[in-house]
Design a protein around this motif. Structure first.
Motif: not given
Length: 188
Positions: A144-155
């Motif tokens: 979940i944290a990894y997926i969240r970090s990908i979303h942060i990078q996209k933002e």
């Protein structure tokens, strides 16, 4: 030996001082991420962490106080834990962009993991099974944290600074301190 320990402690304190502005929120301090944090006075607190972890702790405490942890109840708690973990699907459906759903998801996930831990530790499983289930939860939360970090990078890529944290006003002060104190090296 004592001097080396003092030096390591001082470096750790310096590092925490360098990252203190993102320590409790671990998101860039900018408008793009203002909906990802609770604003409490001058502090920014990550919604995920400051909702998820307290939910786990409160669930464990209340379960220990108010539930008779007999075998039958532990089986029910074990099964209920999976139901409470279901809202994690909201993350995968990208519905946690809505603050209310994000908070709901984190509270529910925290309750689910808290119940799961109570059940695993209370049920008469072999110690190795208990250890592996703790690893399983860590992997689950890590994904979940990894997926969240990908979303942060996209933002960050949608911003005018394109994720360049050395230029981003929300991260540049932190990065500058880390460079100045030798925790990071500038890429050349």
């Amino acid at each position: 030996m004592l001097e080396k320990l003092k030096s390591k402690f001082s470096r750790s304190v310096l590092f925490l001082s360098d990252i203190k502005s993102i320590l409790l929120s671990h998101h860039p301090n900018c408008d793009y991420f203002s909906k990802h944090v609770y604003h409490v006075g001058k502090y920014r607190l990550c919604i995920g962490c400051f909702t998820f972890y307290p939910s786990i702790a409160i669930t464990i405490i209340f379960s220990l106080i108010f539930i008779d942890l007999n075998y039958f109840n532990l089986i029910i708690i074990f099964n209920l834990s999976y139901i409470f973990m279901l809202p994690v699907i909201l993350n995968f459906l990208k519905l946690t962009k809505f603050r209310v759903l994000k908070i709901f998801s984190k509270v529910s996930l925290g309750i689910g993991i808290g119940l799961y831990l109570i059940a695993i530790f209370g049920l008469p499983f072999h110690i190795l099974i208990k250890v592996f289930t703790i690893l399983e939860i860590n992997i689950f939360v890590g994904v979940i944290a990894y997926i969240r970090s990908i979303h942060i990078q996209k933002e960050c890529k949608m911003c005018e600074y394109q994720g360049d944290w050395d230029s981003c006003p929300g991260m540049k002060p932190v990065r500058d301190k880390l460079y100045a104190d030798g925790f990071r090296n500038k890429k050349t």
